[in-house]
Design a protein around this motif. Structure first.
Motif, PDB file in Angstrom:
ATOM      1  N   ARG A 109      90.908  36.438 103.433  1.00 50.79           N
ATOM      2  CA  ARG A 109      91.836  35.326 103.539  1.00 50.79           C
ATOM      3  C   ARG A 109      91.227  34.232 104.401  1.00 50.79           C
ATOM      4  O   ARG A 109      90.659  34.492 105.456  1.00 50.79           O
ATOM      5  N   VAL A 110      91.360  32.994 103.937  1.00 51.12           N
ATOM      6  CA  VAL A 110      90.747  31.853 104.614  1.00 51.12           C
ATOM      7  C   VAL A 110      91.823  30.987 105.248  1.00 51.12           C
ATOM      8  O   VAL A 110      92.847  30.688 104.629  1.00 51.12           O
ATOM      9  N   ALA A 111      91.601  30.581 106.497  1.00 50.06           N
ATOM     10  CA  ALA A 111      92.451  29.598 107.163  1.00 50.06           C
ATOM     11  C   ALA A 111      91.565  28.447 107.612  1.00 50.06           C
ATOM     12  O   ALA A 111      90.472  28.662 108.134  1.00 50.06           O
ATOM     13  N   SER A 112      92.038  27.235 107.404  1.00 53.47           N
ATOM     14  CA  SER A 112      91.236  26.054 107.700  1.00 53.47           C
ATOM     15  C   SER A 112      91.879  25.241 108.805  1.00 53.47           C
ATOM     16  O   SER A 112      93.077  24.955 108.762  1.00 53.47           O
ATOM     17  N   LEU A 113      91.073  24.870 109.765  1.00 43.91           N
ATOM     18  CA  LEU A 113      91.507  23.996 110.837  1.00 43.91           C
ATOM     19  C   LEU A 113      90.628  22.746 110.758  1.00 43.91           C
ATOM     20  O   LEU A 113      89.677  22.571 111.507  1.00 43.91           O
ATOM     21  N   LEU A 114      90.957  21.887 109.778  1.00 37.12           N
ATOM     22  CA  LEU A 114      90.126  20.726 109.497  1.00 37.12           C
ATOM     23  C   LEU A 114      90.640  19.456 110.169  1.00 37.12           C
ATOM     24  O   LEU A 114      89.888  18.543 110.424  1.00 37.12           O
ATOM     25  N   GLU A 115      91.929  19.405 110.442  1.00 39.39           N
ATOM     26  CA  GLU A 115      92.485  18.240 111.120  1.00 39.39           C
ATOM     27  C   GLU A 115      93.707  18.678 111.907  1.00 39.39           C
ATOM     28  O   GLU A 115      94.714  19.087 111.341  1.00 39.39           O
ATOM     29  N   VAL A 116      93.590  18.621 113.226  1.00 36.47           N
ATOM     30  CA  VAL A 116      94.665  19.085 114.083  1.00 36.47           C
ATOM     31  C   VAL A 116      95.920  18.237 113.870  1.00 36.47           C
ATOM     32  O   VAL A 116      95.865  17.016 113.881  1.00 36.47           O
ATOM     33  N   GLY A 117      97.048  18.907 113.660  1.00 38.62           N
ATOM     34  CA  GLY A 117      98.317  18.193 113.544  1.00 38.62           C
ATOM     35  C   GLY A 117      98.745  17.902 112.130  1.00 38.62           C
ATOM     36  O   GLY A 117      99.825  17.329 111.918  1.00 38.62           O
ATOM     37  N   THR A 118      97.935  18.269 111.135  1.00 35.46           N
ATOM     38  CA  THR A 118      98.341  18.043 109.745  1.00 35.46           C
ATOM     39  C   THR A 118      99.623  18.825 109.452  1.00 35.46           C
ATOM     40  O   THR A 118      99.709  20.023 109.700  1.00 35.46           O
ATOM     41  N   GLY A 119     100.625  18.135 108.932  1.00 32.65           N
ATOM     42  CA  GLY A 119     101.880  18.791 108.602  1.00 32.65           C
ATOM     43  C   GLY A 119     102.966  18.651 109.642  1.00 32.65           C
ATOM     44  O   GLY A 119     104.102  19.080 109.417  1.00 32.65           O
ATOM     45  N   PHE A 120     102.658  18.073 110.805  1.00 33.01           N
ATOM     46  CA  PHE A 120     103.698  17.838 111.805  1.00 33.01           C
ATOM     47  C   PHE A 120     104.625  16.713 111.338  1.00 33.01           C
ATOM     48  O   PHE A 120     104.170  15.719 110.777  1.00 33.01           O
TER      49      PHE A 120
END
Length: 420
Positions: A109-120
């Motif tokens: 399973r892959v989790a991506s942290l490409l841009e902090v705060g996306t979806g807030f």
């Protein structure tokens, strides 16, 4: 040996720059356009190359034939200049965009942290955004609830949990966003330059959290321009340049290869970024070499620096030099003292300044020289940062801190350096 958790085979990514400049077409326009293609022959319909071959000046290869494998539990740093293709690799691995060519196999399973705060959402409270953002990042509601207290403690926003995040400071916003993302539990974690945000204390906390994730046996792919962070977190690395992989190996060698890309092939003079209007530098030599990469033999104790040029009016010239390590942290500052004839008054016309500088016996690795030629009377300068890369093969050393004024050399060591 078990199969790699990530297998990347000859992936390429083609973008067409400016391809969407024409106006949006209606259904009628598209029908007319298609009919025109038929009237011009079938070749027009299939004018795009399905294999991803560049067909115009507007085609741009962000990646070209990149291949690598990552074993389970590895922390891999991906480094390179801006535009080298680092983020494109992570977006492909995160399935945000498909490759034009090539094959990728992911076994976890892959989790991506490409841009902090996306979806807030700015109107929602911190508490609500934790659940919203956690869901977007792939966590179940039970997972978020189980880690809720850890996330809040990490972000240090417990007093403001029920306040809309639009009223948060930028630092609070970033801490909360990273706190959610850092508590994911995937087999593969993809991280893109998130440690560039926040203050020094928070960055240290983020790096510690990433190290904790890596030590738990999970696989981490980490992109950053912070070489110190990359070297702490990762053991292996990949260097990209202009969309191609130029090195894959130990992280120390990767960092040296990346740092060397900035200099190899140029002259020392080409690194001048600011110049006094009355000073024209024709040549700068270090150890009688005009190239911006200089090899130091083991035990080298001096550097020979020579500057040749012309000045348009009489002036006082003063020379300064700084030595920095591969992380661009300053190690030493050199300014010739009056005892050796500096600063010097020069008449208008040609000039040549040459002197030998005593240096410490530095350890194996890469070091950078920053050169400055100043006119203290008029506050002018010739500024050449990172003008020379010193490649030192090194010798066995021990640490020491020294202030050295031998022969008026004025070599001031700003931090501990390695001294015989």
């Amino acid at each position: 040996m078990s199969k790699p958790i990530i297998e990347v085979e000859n992936i390429s990514k083609l973008y067409r720059i400016g391809a969407n400049k024409e106006r949006y077409l209606s259904l009628r326009d598209e029908v007319v356009k298609t009919a025109h293609r038929f009237s011009s022959g079938f070749a027009g319909i299939f004018s795009k190359n399905n294999e991803g071959t560049a067909t115009s000046e507007q085609d741009f290869w962000a990646l070209k034939d990149v291949s690598f494998n990552v074993q389970e539990g590895e922390a891999v740093g991906i480094i390179g200049r801006n535009g080298a293709g680092k983020s494109t690799v992570l977006k492909i691995l995160s399935q945000i965009t498909p490759p034009t060519k090539g094959k990728i196999t992911m076994r976890g399973r892959v989790a991506s942290l490409l841009e902090v705060g996306t979806g807030f959402h700015p109107e929602l409270t911190g508490r609500e955004n934790i659940y919203l953002n956690g869901t977007i990042l792939g966590m179940s509601r039970n997972e978020v609830a189980r880690k809720f207290d850890e996330i809040v403690a990490f972000a240090e926003v417990d007093k403001f949990l029920d306040t809309p995040v639009k009223r948060y400071s930028s630092g609070m916003y970033v801490r909360l966003a990273f706190g959610v993302a850092a508590h994911l539990e995937p087999e593969i974690l993809v991280v893109d330059e998130v440690l560039a945000v926040g203050d020094a204390q928070f960055q240290k906390k983020c790096l510690g959290k990433m190290g904790e994730v890596a030590n738990q046996g999970r696989t981490v792919l980490f992109v950053s321009h912070n070489m110190a962070a990359v070297k702490v977190l990762c053991r292996t690395g990949i260097v990209l340049n202009e969309g191609k992989m130029v090195f894959n190996g130990g992280i120390e060698q990767c960092v040296e290869r990346y740092l060397g890309q900035r200099l190899i092939g140029g002259s020392i003079k080409s690194h001048i970024i600011r110049q006094h209007p009355s000073v024209n530098i024709e040549t700068i030599l270090v150890n009688n070499c005009e190239a911006d990469v200089v090899d130091l033999s083991p035990g080298a104790k001096t550097l020979s620096v020579e500057i040749i040029g012309t000045i348009l009016e009489p002036m006082v010239l003063e020379f300064e030099m700084r030595i920095a390590d591969s992380q661009e942290m300053p190690l030493a500052f050199f300014s010739p003292g009056h005892e050796v004839g500096f600063p010097v008054s020069k008449p208008a016309g040609n000039f040549k300044i040459k002197y030998d500088i005593k240096i410490p016996r530095i350890t194996q690795g890469l070091y950078f020289l920053n050169l400055f030629l100043t006119d203290p009377g008029k506050n002018g300068w010739v500024d050449a940062p990172n003008a020379v890369m010193l490649q030192c093969s090194g010798v066995a050393t021990k640490s020491g801190t020294v202030i050295d004024y031998r022969n008026g050399a004025g070599f001031i060591f700003l931090e501990s350096y390695n001294n015989i």
